[in-house]
Design a protein around this motif. Structure first.
Motif, mmCIF file in Angstrom:
data_model
loop_
_atom_site.group_PDB
_atom_site.id
_atom_site.type_symbol
_atom_site.label_atom_id
_atom_site.label_comp_id
_atom_site.label_asym_id
_atom_site.label_seq_id
_atom_site.Cartn_x
_atom_site.Cartn_y
_atom_site.Cartn_z
ATOM 1 N N ASP A 1 -19.131 -26.490 64.559
ATOM 2 C CA ASP A 1 -18.409 -26.969 65.845
ATOM 3 C C ASP A 1 -18.083 -25.725 66.324
ATOM 4 O O ASP A 1 -17.196 -24.852 65.889
ATOM 5 N N GLU A 2 -18.405 -25.477 67.454
ATOM 6 C CA GLU A 2 -18.342 -24.124 68.267
ATOM 7 C C GLU A 2 -16.657 -23.978 68.641
ATOM 8 O O GLU A 2 -16.192 -23.016 68.598
ATOM 9 N N ARG A 3 -16.061 -25.316 68.822
ATOM 10 C CA ARG A 3 -14.905 -25.189 69.154
ATOM 11 C C ARG A 3 -13.823 -24.631 68.256
ATOM 12 O O ARG A 3 -12.841 -24.021 68.726
ATOM 13 N N TYR A 4 -14.262 -24.535 66.857
ATOM 14 C CA TYR A 4 -13.331 -24.181 65.956
ATOM 15 C C TYR A 4 -13.866 -23.036 65.065
ATOM 16 O O TYR A 4 -13.074 -22.701 64.008
ATOM 17 N N LYS A 5 -15.045 -22.420 65.350
ATOM 18 C CA LYS A 5 -15.423 -21.609 64.471
ATOM 19 C C LYS A 5 -14.717 -20.473 64.278
ATOM 20 O O LYS A 5 -14.598 -19.785 62.925
ATOM 21 N N HIS A 6 -14.093 -19.819 65.213
ATOM 22 C CA HIS A 6 -13.021 -18.987 65.204
ATOM 23 C C HIS A 6 -12.028 -18.994 64.412
ATOM 24 O O HIS A 6 -11.225 -18.165 64.092
ATOM 25 N N LEU A 7 -11.724 -20.296 63.869
ATOM 26 C CA LEU A 7 -10.335 -20.650 63.409
ATOM 27 C C LEU A 7 -10.488 -20.650 61.825
ATOM 28 O O LEU A 7 -9.452 -20.805 60.981
ATOM 29 N N VAL A 8 -11.804 -20.852 61.305
ATOM 30 C CA VAL A 8 -11.964 -21.057 60.015
ATOM 31 C C VAL A 8 -11.586 -19.839 59.251
ATOM 32 O O VAL A 8 -12.006 -18.758 59.465
ATOM 33 N N GLY A 9 -10.989 -20.103 58.091
ATOM 34 C CA GLY A 9 -10.336 -18.897 57.321
ATOM 35 C C GLY A 9 -8.852 -18.505 57.526
ATOM 36 O O GLY A 9 -8.042 -17.981 56.791
ATOM 37 N N LYS A 10 -8.511 -19.087 58.869
ATOM 38 C CA LYS A 10 -7.031 -18.930 59.202
ATOM 39 C C LYS A 10 -6.185 -20.173 58.617
ATOM 40 O O LYS A 10 -6.756 -20.906 57.691
ATOM 41 N N SER A 11 -5.000 -20.161 58.835
ATOM 42 C CA SER A 11 -4.179 -21.289 58.484
ATOM 43 C C SER A 11 -3.287 -21.799 59.540
ATOM 44 O O SER A 11 -3.068 -21.206 60.528
ATOM 45 N N VAL A 12 -2.752 -23.198 59.245
ATOM 46 C CA VAL A 12 -1.765 -23.567 60.138
ATOM 47 C C VAL A 12 -0.599 -23.889 59.336
ATOM 48 O O VAL A 12 -0.489 -24.061 58.082
ATOM 49 N N LEU A 13 0.689 -24.300 59.968
ATOM 50 C CA LEU A 13 1.757 -24.477 59.363
ATOM 51 C C LEU A 13 2.172 -26.052 59.527
ATOM 52 O O LEU A 13 2.072 -26.584 60.774
ATOM 53 N N LEU A 14 2.352 -26.585 58.487
ATOM 54 C CA LEU A 14 2.538 -28.370 58.458
ATOM 55 C C LEU A 14 3.886 -28.576 59.356
ATOM 56 O O LEU A 14 5.119 -27.994 59.010
ATOM 57 N N PRO A 15 3.660 -29.492 60.358
ATOM 58 C CA PRO A 15 4.852 -29.681 60.866
ATOM 59 C C PRO A 15 6.160 -30.011 59.753
ATOM 60 O O PRO A 15 5.913 -30.817 59.050
ATOM 61 N N LEU A 16 7.190 -30.105 60.479
ATOM 62 C CA LEU A 16 8.317 -30.545 59.747
ATOM 63 C C LEU A 16 8.602 -29.417 58.351
ATOM 64 O O LEU A 16 9.772 -28.609 58.316
ATOM 65 N N SER A 17 7.570 -29.273 57.479
ATOM 66 C CA SER A 17 7.898 -28.531 56.411
ATOM 67 C C SER A 17 7.768 -27.165 56.664
ATOM 68 O O SER A 17 8.053 -26.246 55.813
ATOM 69 N N GLU A 18 6.680 -26.951 57.550
ATOM 70 C CA GLU A 18 6.384 -25.417 57.910
ATOM 71 C C GLU A 18 5.445 -24.680 56.742
ATOM 72 O O GLU A 18 5.239 -23.680 56.412
ATOM 73 N N ARG A 19 5.044 -25.765 55.529
ATOM 74 C CA ARG A 19 4.315 -25.185 54.565
ATOM 75 C C ARG A 19 2.818 -24.786 55.060
ATOM 76 O O ARG A 19 2.290 -25.510 56.043
ATOM 77 N N GLU A 20 2.376 -23.586 54.657
ATOM 78 C CA GLU A 20 1.082 -22.961 55.166
ATOM 79 C C GLU A 20 -0.028 -23.535 54.332
ATOM 80 O O GLU A 20 0.024 -23.514 53.288
ATOM 81 N N ILE A 21 -1.375 -24.151 55.079
ATOM 82 C CA ILE A 21 -2.327 -24.681 54.532
ATOM 83 C C ILE A 21 -3.488 -24.178 55.267
ATOM 84 O O ILE A 21 -3.357 -23.753 56.584
ATOM 85 N N PRO A 22 -4.589 -23.981 54.452
ATOM 86 C CA PRO A 22 -5.904 -23.297 55.218
ATOM 87 C C PRO A 22 -6.786 -24.123 55.919
ATOM 88 O O PRO A 22 -6.647 -25.363 55.931
ATOM 89 N N ILE A 23 -7.333 -23.632 57.018
ATOM 90 C CA ILE A 23 -8.570 -24.036 57.741
ATOM 91 C C ILE A 23 -9.752 -23.879 57.228
ATOM 92 O O ILE A 23 -10.192 -22.784 56.778
ATOM 93 N N ILE A 24 -10.399 -25.023 56.665
ATOM 94 C CA ILE A 24 -11.537 -24.849 56.208
ATOM 95 C C ILE A 24 -12.899 -25.561 56.764
ATOM 96 O O ILE A 24 -12.566 -26.508 57.661
ATOM 97 N N ALA A 25 -14.009 -25.272 56.502
ATOM 98 C CA ALA A 25 -15.104 -25.796 57.165
ATOM 99 C C ALA A 25 -15.939 -26.636 56.065
ATOM 100 O O ALA A 25 -16.271 -26.226 54.689
#
Length: 899
Positions: free
Chosen positions: A253-277
């Motif tokens: 998916d070309e829309r998200y290739k650049h994000l793979v390997g980065k992380s997001v913050l879970l709403p409310l708890s702000e726990r950091e989780i990875p972006i995987i493919a």
């Protein structure tokens, strides 16, 4: 079944038919059914006659101890009993094994609710006291269905009644468990399973899926260490997002290739989780970006194992959110959804919400929404079924209809390990014991000795087994397998397994092919090295007359107990069997039941007629002896038809074509015996005792379908009583005599006699002279017949003073004729007033001419031909052809009458 009413279709000569007493005009099932059943059961007729050499065994699917008789039960039990009675009469040692299932979840729920009405919760009682309450309920209120079954007239060996929680079957369950455990086929492990927050663990086939109108929530997950960027995730389960351990996109998916390997913050708890493919992501679903919640989604569970993600459980076994949910801790999972979404919206984490239709799994017992849930449970490994699958496909068992083999294979080829532990108190407790030293022991005996430290082990696994585990052993545990040294040895014999395993036949509904049938197949093959059945007949559903599934909400439920009350058990049994076409659902209606009632009345009135004539001929002994030799042509003819019927009926029953069996019976009893045999007897009263003997044999053929009516009439014709004499149910089922079938010439003669009578009656109807005698009729036949035989029957029954067999239409005689299947008949017109008949036919001719003109103009109209639907065009052409055919016939009749 055809659409007959309780009449003789115009064949009876009412002027010459003796009338039976008014009170005997109609069959009253309520007057006989209960008494006959009690007598037969008390005499042990339903039990196994071990003096017979041939063996037959059929297992009753054990109904739930909580159950009441419904129309599906009535169908299954009727079909089973038809075969059991047939085999019993045919000389087999017949075991029809009855029983009840303890129904773990359903029974526990009933008792829990009863206790709550008394202000007592299950938790206030210890396990032992609660189980005692369940046993008390079972003895007092359970098993009502067994008495209801008796009203249906079924004939199982009641003295062998088993209950899946009785002592012997508990021993069998322990034996099976320990054997599989020792072979590594039963294991305890943490799996993702189907979890009901009310009833606990469920197997895959205990989950029912239904369409749900829900919502698809688009949630914003901020990208870590970015300047306000976020990724949008689509989910139907926002209450589980506290357990997310990754966000996943498709690697292409070309829309998200650049994000793979980065992380997001879970709403409310702000726990950091990875972006995987992962290639499993559907780029077209939602935004093409999905959350990964390994502990609460079966697909995510597999993804997490592949990517080494952690498993975070966000609610407990009762569906209550835990501390991972923060301020929502303590809320029930489904009830928390709106509150969680409201909070996310207030903080700007919700992009949009769309309506979304999807399939939701629900508990087959309580309707609760099922959760994928990681839990430590007991499982039977799928490898236990491998040999059963091979044996089934090697032809060691035969399905009826055969197409069910494909369904069986489709399910078995996708088989998963079977979760067998249930978080209940009522049921077979898992026979695994835990020693203080850490040893785990599976034992057939309570409080086993630890093989490691030699202590007596006192702690047993708290869970019980899936109800289907014990039901899966039913085909052989009831025959004594694994019953051990129980005190119920009177419920089976030492040689039962040798005589009755494999079972001869299983009849059940297709809807439990995977719940029950497949598990019996794998259990029997694995534990006894032989499949438990030779034949498996799977019937379809009973629906209403419009093909709708019966349900209380639709108001279309047909209660078999009410049917039995109003129509009798025989009518219900016969009706269900007559509608039972292999592979097709049954459309049951009260009009169909009326047809069965008419059939029963027809048979009843035939017996009354036979007795009435017998009393006229032999008042001191007007009863019917069994005969082996028949001397009267009518007796010889009907006996041949009886033997042909017997042959056809046996073929239908042996291949479980129940509807065909009913057609065969009805054709002989109604069409051949009642409509013609009794009609012929009016011309030859001296043949009545041979007809009575034939009718008694026919009642034996009818008995498996209508046990009460057949028994009552059989004794009536014998001049005996079931109170003092044997029942028809232990009489010998008729066999086929090749010699009796070799009467083709006589049968052909009677076919022509019937054809001549029918044709002459049709001519008289045309001439509108009814039963008025006519002087002479001329008959042209396609073959030679015995003139005296034809004369005696045709003259009497067609009300003709004389018949003449001729080669062609008589010349120089003004006559009217009609053509039958085998003959052509002519009636002389001299002395018959034709003016009224001719006027009626002329009027009909004119009406048909106008109809032909109208239809012809329609079919000559270009606009009609262009615009009319194809089916309307076809109907119009067909109507025109029919009108022309009728007009030609009327014109021909007029020409004849005018000649």
């Amino acid at each position: 079944m055809d659409t007959k009413s309780d009449s003789s279709q115009g064949l009876e000569d009412s002027a010459n038919t003796p009338q039976t007493p008014q009170e005997k005009k109609s069959y009253n099932p309520a007057a006989i059914e209960s008494e006959i059943y009690k007598i037969c059961e008390s005499r042990g007729y339903f039990e196994v006659n071990r003096n017979k050499e041939k063996n037959f065994c059929i297992m009753m699917p054990p109904p739930n101890v909580t159950g009441v008789l419904h129309i599906g039960h009535a169908l299954t039990l009727s079909l089973q009993d038809i075969i059991a009675r047939y085999k019993r009469m045919d000389g087999y040692a017949t075991l029809y094994q009855p029983g009840m299932d303890h129904a773990g979840i359903a029974t526990q729920n009933i008792v829990e609710k009863q206790l709550l009405t008394q202000g007592i919760s299950k938790q206030e009682l210890d396990r032992e006291k609660f189980i005692q309450k369940v046993w008390e309920w079972k003895e007092e209120s359970g098993g009502k269905i067994l008495q209801q079954m008796r009203t249906l007239g079924i004939s199982p060996a009641w003295s062998r009644l088993r209950f899946t929680m009785d002592e012997g079957l508990q021993n069998a369950v322990k034996k099976a468990f320990v054997e599989w455990f020792s072979q590594g086929l039963i294991v305890q492990d943490s799996y993702m399973i189907n979890w009901c927050s009310h009833d606990g663990a469920l197997s895959d086939i205990e989950v029912e899926y239904e369409e749900n109108e829900g919502s698809l929530y688009y949630l914003k997950y901020p990208i870590a260490q970015s300047n306000g960027e976020y990724i949008v995730v689509a989910t139907t389960r926002p209450e589980t997002f506290f357990g997310d351990t990754a966000v996943m996109v498709n690697p292409h998916d070309e829309r998200y290739k650049h994000l793979v390997g980065k992380s997001v913050l879970l709403p409310l708890s702000e726990r950091e989780i990875p972006i995987i493919a992962d290639s499993s992501v559907d780029m077209e679903f939602g935004t093409g970006c999905v959350k990964v919640t390994p502990a609460h989604d079966s697909n995510d569970y597999e993804v997490a194992k592949k990517h080494n993600l952690p498993f975070l459980v966000v609610f407990d076994e009762k569906g209550i959110l835990n501390s991972l949910a923060g301020e929502f801790k303590g809320l029930e999972r489904l009830e928390s959804r709106d509150a969680i979404i409201a909070k996310l919206q207030n903080l700007g984490f919700v992009e949009k919400i769309e309506s979304y239709t999807h399939q939701v799994g629900k508990c087959y017992r309580c309707g609760n929404i099922i959760e994928p849930y990681i839990s430590k449970q007991w499982f039977v490994k799928k490898e236990v079924a491998l040999n059963a699958i091979k044996s089934v496909n090697d032809g060691e068992v035969k399905f009826f209809p055969s197409t069910w083999l494909n369904n069986y294979n489709a399910w078995m080829n996708d088989l998963r390990d079977w979760c067998i532990s249930r978080q209940l108190w009522w049921g077979h407790r898992i026979p695994v014991w835990y020693c203080e030293c850490g040893e785990k022991v599976a034992s057939e005996h309570d409080y086993p000795t630890c093989p490691k430290c030699s202590r007596v082990i006192k702690t047993q696994d708290p869970d019980v087994l899936d109800t289907w585990f014990s039901s899966g052993l039913w085909a052989f545990s009831t025959l004594g397998w694994g019953n051990g040294t129980d005190t119920q040895t009177n419920l089976y014999e030492a040689d039962d397994l040798q005589r009755f395993y494999p079972n001869s036949l299983l009849i059940t509904g297709f809807d439990i092919l995977f719940f029950w049938v497949a598990r019996m197949l794998l259990s029997g093959e694995s534990l006894l090295k032989k499949l438990p059945f030779r034949h498996i007949y799977l019937h379809a559903l009973v629906r209403d007359e419009f093909g709708n599934k019966m349900s209380k909400s639709r108001g279309n439920v047909i209660d078999p107990l009410e049917i039995i009350k109003n129509y009798g058990a025989d009518c219900l049994r016969y009706c269900l069997a007559s509608l039972c076409v292999q592979g097709r659902d049954i459309k049951l209606s009260y009009s169909q039941l009326d047809l069965s009632k008419n059939f029963a009345n027809k048979i009843y009135n035939a017996a009354q007629f036979l007795l009435l004539y017998a009393k006229q001929l032999r008042a001191d002994s007007p009863y019917f002896a069994d005969l082996s030799d028949f001397t009267h042509p009518l007796g010889i003819y009907l006996n041949a038809r009886l033997h042909l019927t017997t042959q056809q009926l046996r073929n239908a029953l042996d291949s479980y074509r129940f509807n065909e069996a009913c057609n065969v019976l009805e054709h002989f009893l109604w069409d051949e015996f009642c409509d013609w045999g009794i009609e012929f007897a009016k011309a030859k009263k001296e043949a009545i005792f041979e007809l009575g003997a034939i009718f008694k044999q026919a009642l034996k053929l009818l008995h498996p379908f209508m046990p009460f009516l057949s028994d009552s009439l059989w004794h009536m014709l014998n001049g005996s009583s079931i109170e003092t004499d044997d029942s028809i149910m232990i009489a010998e089922f008729p066999i086929v005599s090749r010699e009796c079938l070799q009467t083709e010439d006589l049968q052909a003669e009677f076919e022509r006699i019937k054809d001549a009578i029918t044709t002459l009656r049709r001519i008289k109807a045309t001439l509108e002279i009814g039963n008025t005698p006519i002087a002479c009729a001329y008959v042209v036949l396609d073959r030679k017949v015995d003139y005296a035989l034809m004369r005696d029957f045709v003259c009497k029954l067609a009300r003709v003073q004389e018949i003449k067999l001729v080669d062609s239409k008589p010349e120089n005689i003004r006559s009217v004729g009609d053509v039958g299947q085998w003959c052509e008949c002519f009636v002389q017109l001299d002395g018959i007033d034709l003016d009224g008949i001719i006027a009626r036919l002329k009027g009909l001719e004119a009406k048909l001419s106008k109809e032909i003109e109208k239809l012809s103009m329609q079919l000559e109209n270009p606009n009609f031909l262009k615009n009319a639907p194809a089916n309307i065009l076809e109907q119009t052409r067909s109507a025109l052809q029919n009108a022309k055919t009728k007009k030609n016939k009327v014109s021909s009749q007029l020409d004849t009458l005018r000649a």
